[in-house]
Enzyme design. Structure first.
Site, PDB file in Angstrom:
ATOM      1  N   LEU A   1     -20.641 -39.296   7.379  1.00 63.11           N
ATOM      2  CA  LEU A   1     -22.063 -39.455   7.668  1.00 63.11           C
ATOM      3  C   LEU A   1     -22.249 -40.481   8.785  1.00 63.11           C
ATOM      4  CD1 LEU A   1     -23.644 -39.393   4.089  1.00 63.11           C
ATOM      5  CD2 LEU A   1     -22.883 -37.525   5.556  1.00 63.11           C
TER       6      LEU A   1
ATOM      7  N   ARG B   1     -30.334 -51.949  13.970  1.00 60.77           N
ATOM      8  CA  ARG B   1     -29.990 -53.376  13.904  1.00 60.77           C
ATOM      9  C   ARG B   1     -28.903 -53.756  14.907  1.00 60.77           C
ATOM     10  NH1 ARG B   1     -28.533 -54.283   7.832  1.00 60.77           N
ATOM     11  NH2 ARG B   1     -27.858 -56.306   8.685  1.00 60.77           N
TER      12      ARG B   1
ATOM     13  N   GLN C   1     -28.343 -33.692  11.588  1.00 62.65           N
ATOM     14  CA  GLN C   1     -29.379 -33.993  10.601  1.00 62.65           C
ATOM     15  C   GLN C   1     -30.629 -34.445  11.337  1.00 62.65           C
ATOM     16  OE1 GLN C   1     -29.000 -37.507   8.194  1.00 62.65           O
ATOM     17  NE2 GLN C   1     -30.261 -36.670   6.533  1.00 62.65           N
TER      18      GLN C   1
ATOM     19  N   GLY D   1     -32.361 -38.759   4.056  1.00 65.04           N
ATOM     20  CA  GLY D   1     -31.530 -39.355   3.033  1.00 65.04           C
ATOM     21  C   GLY D   1     -30.098 -38.872   3.078  1.00 65.04           C
ATOM     22  N   THR D   2     -29.253 -39.547   2.314  1.00 60.83           N
ATOM     23  CA  THR D   2     -27.820 -39.257   2.349  1.00 60.83           C
ATOM     24  C   THR D   2     -27.497 -37.896   1.759  1.00 60.83           C
ATOM     25  OG1 THR D   2     -27.636 -40.521   0.292  1.00 60.83           O
ATOM     26  CG2 THR D   2     -27.096 -41.670   2.354  1.00 60.83           C
TER      27      THR D   2
ATOM     28  N   TYR E   1     -18.350 -42.661   5.307  1.00 60.31           N
ATOM     29  CA  TYR E   1     -19.417 -43.169   6.162  1.00 60.31           C
ATOM     30  C   TYR E   1     -18.811 -43.729   7.446  1.00 60.31           C
ATOM     31  CZ  TYR E   1     -22.646 -42.633   2.288  1.00 60.31           C
ATOM     32  OH  TYR E   1     -23.417 -42.092   1.279  1.00 60.31           O
TER      33      TYR E   1
ATOM     34  N   GLY F   1     -26.748 -50.102  -4.537  1.00 60.32           N
ATOM     35  CA  GLY F   1     -26.970 -49.260  -5.696  1.00 60.32           C
ATOM     36  C   GLY F   1     -25.956 -49.589  -6.779  1.00 60.32           C
TER      37      GLY F   1
ATOM     38  N   ARG G   1       5.457 -63.470  62.244  1.00 63.81           N
ATOM     39  CA  ARG G   1       4.579 -64.634  62.379  1.00 63.81           C
ATOM     40  C   ARG G   1       4.157 -64.778  63.830  1.00 63.81           C
ATOM     41  NH1 ARG G   1       8.696 -68.897  59.778  1.00 63.81           N
ATOM     42  NH2 ARG G   1       8.707 -68.208  57.602  1.00 63.81           N
TER      43      ARG G   1
END
Length: 456
Positions: A13, A20, A77, A82-83, A105, A145, A429
């Protein structure tokens, strides 16, 4: 470890916007140890030989398509609901697939192959759980969760933090989000997941609750290392992940026989290879593509990328090795020397203030301080070839394409534009003029002029 012949599919996913990070680069493409975090994850999964790989993308999917090429299918998606909804988008890419599905993930890059394999093994245990969840127990459970499980690992219920009661939040077993499910169950369970929750989203975790309500067992296994499932959502978390990776890599290097004088100042890339009895002084950076053999010393403040160092080599301090640099046995690159797409033969030396680009330097050749291979004419790169035991005097410019023969000497201060034969001296030179007394007369005249101007 249990061996399974069941085919495996990986679903990653990566559809989040990553706001952020405040970056135009997709979140999962931000590098750790010089490698995109998504590639760290896919490398661990590759050891399980998955039959299919699907990355679920949303924002920035063009970047993912370019980065992945043919390595994985892209499922889109849009919108992000949502997941659970995200995993549903992989259904078409998994059409006709019959086997196990591992859900990962993209911003959780350091899940080990062993942990992935343990999830698959648990899926094939005698009690045949419908879903296997990877849990963890962080020091601070925060807003993860929760996994409410029996002592034997069977899951009673899973709940997102925002939907949890205070009693449920007191549980310290947290959901990493990673799951293993048989393909025959996955999309059937997802089809029965609703969005009646605080977020109004389709949670992936609810496939566990759906299966449990139907009387099917689901199980959790717990990783002993919470850092393994740490997500990366901001620049500060990216820096923390880099720091953890580097700390482990330094310990591994020292355990393998490398001396790090000041370990915390040395930075490795994901593919750095070091031999035994290598000494690395402070403030050394290894970018990707570096291989170092045994008995090498890398002095302080050196930067290496895409370079190969054979045994007995010494570089630095303040050396820069760029891609294509090959240092053969016993060769030396000193302070403020840059080597790019060039090979230094066995025992060759470039000890000070030198640029060696697009060149082949023969064994035991010596490049004096300030030697420059002038490899670029503004449009094309050209090569310089320096023979064995050749001596290039200080402050010389070798204008490529040019060849310096074996045992040849280029006098200091020369600009060489034509080939030098074996054993030849090349001196280029301007004529040196000598004017006795000129400087004294000049100083006297200028002092007089200055005195007159001051008096006026």
């Amino acid at each position: 470890m249990v061996e399974h012949s069941t085919p495996l599919a990986i679903v990653v996913l990566a559809a989040g916007k990553g706001t952020r990070m405040k970056s135009d680069l997709h979140k999962v493409l931000h590098p750790i140890a010089g490698r995109p975090m998504l590639d760290h994850l896919l490398e661990s999964a590759a050891a399980l030989a998955p039959e299919r790989q699907v990355v679920v993308a949303g924002h920035g999917r063009e970047q993912l398509e370019q980065a992945l090429g043919s390595r994985a299918a892209i499922a889109v998606q849009e919108p992000q609901l949502g997941t659970g909804h995200a995993v549903q988008q992989a259904e078409a890419a998994l059409s006709g697939f019959a086997g196990d599905v591992l859900i990962l993930y993209g911003d959780v890059p350091f899940v080990s192959t062993a942990t992935m394999r343990a999830m698959i093994d648990r899926l094939h245990a005698d009690d045949s759980p419908a879903v296997v969840v990877l849990g963890f127990e962080p020091e601070e459970p925060l807003q993860y969760g929760r996994v409410l499980a029996h002592d034997d690992g069977r899951i009673a219920m899973m709940v997102e933090y925002k939907d949890a009661t205070e009693e449920q939040r007191a549980c310290r077993l947290c959901n990493s989000g990673l799951m293993a499910v048989k393909s025959a169950d996955l999309f059937d369970l997802l089809a029965r997941v609703g969005n009646d929750n605080a977020q109004g989203e389709y949670y992936l975790v609810d496939i566990v609750n759906v299966a449990t309500l139907e009387g099917r067992a689901c199980a959790v296994i717990v990783t002993p290392d919470p850092d393994e499932v740490g997500g990366i959502n901001s620049r500060s978390e990216l820096a923390e992940a880099e720091a953890r990776w580097q700390a482990r890599r330094r310990l591994a290097a020292m355990a393998e026989g490398v001396t790090l004088i000041a370990p915390e100042t040395v930075f490795f890339a994901w593919d750095t290879k070091l031999g035994r009895d290598v000494t690395v002084e402070p403030n050394v950076v290894f970018a990707p593509g570096v291989t170092v053999a045994d008995d090498v010393i890398i002095h302080a403040f050196s930067h290496l990328e895409g370079a190969t160092l054979e045994s007995g080599v010494a570089i630095g301090p303040y050396a820069r090795l760029r891609p294509g640099a090959v240092l053969r046995r016993g060769s030396k690159v000193g302070n403020f020397v840059e080597v790019k797409n060039a090979e230094l033969g066995e025992g060759a030396k470039a000890n000070h203030l030198t640029y060696v680009g697009d060149a082949t330097v023969g064994a035991k050749a010596n490049l004096g301080a300030g030697t420059i291979t002038c490899n670029y004419d503004g449009y094309f790169k050209h090569r310089t070839v320096i023979g064995e035991r050749a001596f290039i005097g200080s402050n010389s410019a070798l204008v490529a394409p040019v060849k310096i023969g074996a045992d040849a000497i280029v006098a200091a201060g020369s600009t060489v534009t034509r080939d030098v034969a074996d054993g030849e001296l090349r001196l280029v030179r301007g004529e040196q003029l000598v004017k006795p007394g000129w400087a004294d007369r000049f100083h006297d005249a200028m002092k007089k002029k200055k005195a007159e101007k001051t008096a006026g």
